[in-house]
Design an enzyme around this catalytic site. Structure first.
Site, PDB file in Angstrom:
ATOM      1  N   ILE A 188       0.835  -1.203   0.000  1.00 21.65           N
ATOM      2  CA  ILE A 188       0.000   0.000   0.000  1.00 21.65           C
ATOM      3  C   ILE A 188       0.867   1.249   0.000  1.00 21.65           C
ATOM      4  CG2 ILE A 188      -1.719   1.319   1.291  1.00 21.65           C
ATOM      5  CD1 ILE A 188      -2.862  -1.351   2.283  1.00 21.65           C
TER       6      ILE A 188
ATOM      7  N   CYS B 192       1.661   1.439   7.904  1.00 20.07           N
ATOM      8  CA  CYS B 192       2.331   0.349   8.612  1.00 20.07           C
ATOM      9  C   CYS B 192       1.322  -0.420   9.448  1.00 20.07           C
ATOM     10  CB  CYS B 192       3.445   0.910   9.502  1.00 20.07           C
ATOM     11  SG  CYS B 192       2.916   2.206  10.633  1.00 20.07           S
ATOM     12  N   PRO B 193       1.632  -1.658   9.785  1.00 15.01           N
ATOM     13  CA  PRO B 193       0.712  -2.461  10.601  1.00 15.01           C
ATOM     14  C   PRO B 193       0.732  -1.990  12.049  1.00 15.01           C
ATOM     15  CG  PRO B 193       2.720  -3.685  10.182  1.00 15.01           C
ATOM     16  CD  PRO B 193       2.816  -2.436   9.355  1.00 15.01           C
TER      17      PRO B 193
ATOM     18  N   GLU C 265     -12.913   2.821  16.772  1.00 15.43           N
ATOM     19  CA  GLU C 265     -13.883   2.733  15.684  1.00 15.43           C
ATOM     20  C   GLU C 265     -14.820   1.539  15.784  1.00 15.43           C
ATOM     21  OE1 GLU C 265     -12.145   0.471  11.900  1.00 15.43           O
ATOM     22  OE2 GLU C 265     -10.982   2.258  12.356  1.00 15.43           O
TER      23      GLU C 265
ATOM     24  N   HIS D  43     -13.513   4.121   7.523  1.00 15.71           N
ATOM     25  CA  HIS D  43     -12.768   2.919   7.128  1.00 15.71           C
ATOM     26  C   HIS D  43     -13.240   2.407   5.767  1.00 15.71           C
ATOM     27  CE1 HIS D  43     -10.165  -0.353   9.135  1.00 15.71           C
ATOM     28  NE2 HIS D  43     -10.054  -0.469   7.827  1.00 15.71           N
TER      29      HIS D  43
ATOM     30  N   THR E 114      -4.549   5.995   6.988  1.00  9.68           N
ATOM     31  CA  THR E 114      -5.486   5.044   6.372  1.00  9.68           C
ATOM     32  C   THR E 114      -5.109   3.621   6.755  1.00  9.68           C
ATOM     33  OG1 THR E 114      -4.147   5.041   4.358  1.00  9.68           O
ATOM     34  CG2 THR E 114      -6.043   6.529   4.397  1.00  9.68           C
ATOM     35  N   SER E 115      -4.352   3.464   7.837  1.00  6.74           N
ATOM     36  CA  SER E 115      -3.843   2.146   8.214  1.00  6.74           C
ATOM     37  C   SER E 115      -4.615   1.552   9.386  1.00  6.74           C
ATOM     38  CB  SER E 115      -2.349   2.244   8.531  1.00  6.74           C
ATOM     39  OG  SER E 115      -1.789   0.967   8.676  1.00  6.74           O
ATOM     40  N   ARG E 116      -4.262   1.914  10.611  1.00  4.29           N
ATOM     41  CA  ARG E 116      -4.954   1.447  11.812  1.00  4.29           C
ATOM     42  C   ARG E 116      -5.022   2.582  12.821  1.00  4.29           C
ATOM     43  NH1 ARG E 116      -6.619  -1.952   9.078  1.00  4.29           N
ATOM     44  NH2 ARG E 116      -6.596  -4.231   9.351  1.00  4.29           N
TER      45      ARG E 116
ATOM     46  N   ASP F 101      -9.013   7.689   8.014  1.00  3.68           N
ATOM     47  CA  ASP F 101      -9.973   6.682   7.562  1.00  3.68           C
ATOM     48  C   ASP F 101     -10.143   5.613   8.635  1.00  3.68           C
ATOM     49  OD1 ASP F 101     -11.722   5.556   5.538  1.00  3.68           O
ATOM     50  OD2 ASP F 101     -10.220   3.979   5.277  1.00  3.68           O
TER      51      ASP F 101
END
Length: 332
Positions: free
Chosen positions: A155, A205-206, A263, A295, A232-234, A258
């Site tokens: 990504i 990144c994770p 959430e 999301h 836009t990851s976590r 996002d």
């Protein structure tokens, strides 16, 4: 196999049923999130298909195993919501969809950047009211700006390719350097350098114990005045309290999210007729320079098709006792 699909939305059913025509599995959809309460619904199921906000901690996994569940299939790339050590102990293989459509999230990242920069969301509302004044809509050229990408996996790389087309200077931080990113002219650096030099910072990144609240008060203090920050990851990658202070101090000039740390209680459902009992989220919404989407970065036809295809193929491979390249627990 009987497969319990949790956090199921109408669009999930459409794409999974289309792909399942080639697999002939028994899919049962549950709108509820998977947790220790709803795990009781999994009696006599062979597999559970879970999404980003489903809970797969040791307690839930143990409960699933006791009810006959043999496989865990994530229909997403991230796996921070899974206790992989517990899954391995319980002999519960966990598979995921590592690359459903990197471009879908990358393009949504660019959409957030462009919208925040050129303020098209505000311009849209103005024009509908016949207000054609430009005051307050001033943006900047992306060409020549420095963008810092934290994470250059599939990504992050897809995002870099688009930004390269805009003529941006590319910086990145990642413990594993990507030759394709370097081939674009991108440069790797430490986080301190990235914070100091980037006009725009985007997270790809994770989420892990090491990256939790990577963007905190200390990190924000090192950033350029007026930085634009995109995630836009976590949600857990950023400290929401620190974000709010960064916005109030004007250190952060624009924020695009996002994802959100809390959430799971909000996203993917309609709460328009309710009072949102989350003061931090409501505070974020009060800033005119904050843009939040629910999301939806993954939400394209291409991605949903690939998610369904890969998820069902993963389960087929496990059932046939074949090596599944998307299995997580095998390398713990």
């Amino acid at each position: 196999m009987r497969i319990a699909v949790f956090s199921a939305q109408p669009y999930d059913k459409v794409y999974f049923e289309q792909e399942n025509a080639h697999h002939q599995q028994t899919l049962v959809y549950f709108e509820q999130r998977l947790n220790r309460t709803t795990a009781t619904l999994c009696q006599n199921f062979d597999a559970v298909c879970a999404f980003v906000n489903d809970e797969l901690n040791a307690e839930v996994l143990t409960q699933l195993k006791s009810q006959g569940v043999r496989y865990i299939a994530l229909r997403c790339a991230g796996f921070n919501n899974v206790d992989l050590a517990a899954a391995k102990t319980l002999n519960l293989p966990v598979v995921r969809v590592p690359a459903y459509s990197p471009e879908s999230v990358a393009e949504h990242t660019i959409a957030l950047i462009m919208t925040l920069n050129r303020k098209t969301h505000r311009a849209f509302n103005r024009v509908r009211e016949c207000n054609f004044a430009l005051n307050g809509l001033l943006g900047f050229n992306l060409h020549g700006k420095t963008v810092g990408l934290i994470g250059t996996g599939q990504i992050g790389l897809a995002t870099a390719k688009i930004l390269n087309g805009f003529g941006c200077k590319l910086l990145a931080h990642d413990p594993y350097e990507n030759a394709d990113f370097i081939a674009l002219g991108g440069q790797y650096c430490d986080l301190a350098t990235l914070y100091q030099q980037a006009d725009i910072i985007s997270l790809h990144c994770p989420l892990s114990a090491e990256s939790h609240h990577l963007i905190n008060a200390e990190a924000i203090s090192q950033m350029k005045q007026g930085v634009m920050l995109i995630n836009t990851s976590r949600g857990g990658l950023v400290d929401t309290h620190a974000l709010i202070q960064g916005l109030k101090s004007r250190k952060i000039s624009a924020l695009g999210l996002d994802v959100y740390e809390q959430e799971s209680q909000l996203f993917f459902h309609d709460h328009s007729g309710e009072i949102i009992d989350d003061e931090l989220f409501e505070r974020l919404l009060s800033f005119p320079n904050v843009l939040i989407t629910g999301h939806q970065g993954f939400f394209t036809e291409d991605a949903l098709t690939q998610i369904a295809l890969t998820t069902l193929n993963n389960l087929d491979q496990l059932e046939r006792q074949q090596t599944c390249p998307n299995e997580l627990t095998q390398n713990i």
